[in-house]
Design an enzyme around this catalytic site. Structure first.
Site, PDB file in Angstrom:
ATOM      1  N   GLU A 293       0.845  -1.191   0.000  1.00 28.20           N
ATOM      2  CA  GLU A 293       0.000   0.000   0.000  1.00 28.20           C
ATOM      3  C   GLU A 293       0.881   1.242   0.000  1.00 28.20           C
ATOM      4  OE1 GLU A 293      -3.520  -2.081   2.725  1.00 28.20           O
ATOM      5  OE2 GLU A 293      -2.616  -0.176   3.355  1.00 28.20           O
TER       6      GLU A 293
ATOM      7  N   GLY B  15      31.022  -0.959 -22.115  1.00 26.37           N
ATOM      8  CA  GLY B  15      31.101   0.430 -22.539  1.00 26.37           C
ATOM      9  C   GLY B  15      29.781   0.918 -23.129  1.00 26.37           C
TER      10      GLY B  15
ATOM     11  N   GLU C  44       8.863  -7.993  -2.940  1.00 27.13           N
ATOM     12  CA  GLU C  44       8.788  -9.183  -2.075  1.00 27.13           C
ATOM     13  C   GLU C  44       9.737  -9.086  -0.888  1.00 27.13           C
ATOM     14  OE1 GLU C  44       8.362 -13.076  -3.871  1.00 27.13           O
ATOM     15  OE2 GLU C  44       7.751 -12.170  -5.769  1.00 27.13           O
TER      16      GLU C  44
END
Length: 386
Positions: A119, A346, A370
């Site tokens: 949330e 690079g 997670e």
């Protein structure tokens, strides 16, 4: 598998999966739109029987599956993993009716699942979630089919609040939703619900994130749910969430190992062929030592992931600690390996569409979702001092 190496059959299966990811799944992934659910890709995962494996495999086999798919097609790996994460609570805690309705569709790649825990104010501190489930024994819930027939304790609830950073939202067909029902403080008052996406009062919007897989926000405006939507018992939802995360954390590490191995192999091939300073890059001691460090860290992470998965399959009591260690080391290692792979390549690695440019965007998120790396360290410390 012994403690140090895969068996011949496992190695062969992993090779087949890497080839399948590159040849069959990569073209479907390339046709998808970043940030959107790729339903043709999901359908292919279902047709190939790979989604079925998410639900029937042990933890080690799941790790091998995720690692191998990640090596050849991170989008396919993520699509598969999100199906498992969203639907595993249905498999482990759902009613026979819920399983019969949703699991065959998930396994076939026809229904999209999502795990709705985080949330805006409850990310790493999942026990602090605020999505509220208020008892609603009224006749309207009963008439809509979401409440209980007696209108009392068997009645329904209304969900109000927000979920954020939810993978597959807002395009999923159903959500495993964790809400506060108040049976106790903190984690003791959380309940898990299965909420179909067409439930009235549920809406959402996509979020534009660095990671290319779909992530969104969900809004719950008095969404009705009833006893038949429960996943497990009221007040026991946090256990449903943690059981799911403990199963999938080692395989998040496997996803990271797959990316690290892809970046490492690309770097070995590139530095062995790229000419500079009168030879090839790999002849330079600084380069060779860097590649050696990348390889050593990747192998250490791989072995720790396999050990954690083996502990889960064996029913070991130290699964939370091992799972946290595996996710922590593997995701931090993958970040290190991909970053140094870009450095050794690079500017070419920064071009849009280059493998390493893709991995560079993909590798950052697993250190957060997670359970962020800091959360994993907290889990490990608590388990050590228990």
């Amino acid at each position: 598998m012994n403690g140090f190496a895969l068996g011949a059959e496992q190695e062969e299966w992993c090779g087949q999966l890497r080839a399948l990811a590159a040849d069959r799944l990569r073209p479907l992934a390339d046709k998808g739109e970043p940030g959107r659910v790729n339903r043709p890709l999901l359908a292919a995962l279902g047709e190939l029987g790979l989604l079925e494996r998410v639900f029937t495999s042990g933890a080690l086999e799941l790790c091998l599956l995720r690692e191998s798919l990640a090596y050849g097609c991170t989008e396919a790996e993520t699509a598969l993993a999100l199906q498992g994460l969203g639907a595993h609570p249905v498999l482990s805690s759902g009613t026979p009716e819920q399983r019969a309705r949703w699991l065959p569709e998930v396994r076939a790649g026809r229904a999209v699942a999502a795990f709705a825990l985080s949330e805006p104010g409850a990310g790493s501190d999942a026990a602090a979630l605020a999505l509220e489930a208020v008892r609603d024994p009224g006749s309207k819930a009963d008439a809509d089919g979401y409440g209980g027939a007696d209108g009392g304790e068997g009645g329904g609830w209304r969900l109000s609040g927000e979920k954020c950073w939810i993978s597959n939202a807002p395009e999923a067909d159903f959500y495993t939703v964790f809400a506060r029902t108040g049976e106790g403080p903190a984690a003791k008052g959380v309940t898990a619900f299965l909420v179909p996406a067409d439930r009235p009062g549920l809406s959402g919007e996509p979020l534009d994130m660095l990671s290319p897989h779909p992530i969104g926000r969900l809004s719950f405006d008095g969404v009705p749910v009833g006893p038949q939507d429960l996943l497990g018992e009221p007040g026991r939802g946090f256990r449903v969430a943690m059981d799911t995360l403990n199963r999938f954390r080692p395989s998040v590490g496997a996803f990271a190992v797959g990316m690290a191995r892809a970046a490492l192999d690309a770097t070995v091939a590139y530095t062995a062929a790229r000419r500079a300073f009168g030879g090839v890059l790999g002849d330079l001691q600084a380069v060779g030592h860097r590649v050696a460090e990348m390889a050593t860290r990747t192998e250490a992470a791989r072995l720790l992931v396999y050990a954690a998965a083996g502990a889960y399959d064996a029913g070991s009591p130290d699964v939370p600690r091992r799972s946290a260690m595996a996710k922590l080391l593997a995701t931090e290692t993958a970040q290190y390996v991909v970053d140094h792979a870009v450095q050794l390549h690079g500017a070419v690695a920064l071009q849009r569409g280059h493998l390493l440019e893709h991995l560079y965007r993909e590798v950052r998120a697993p250190r957060i979702y997670e359970g962020a790396s800091e959360v994993q360290r907290t889990i490990i410390a608590k388990e050590l001092y228990r």
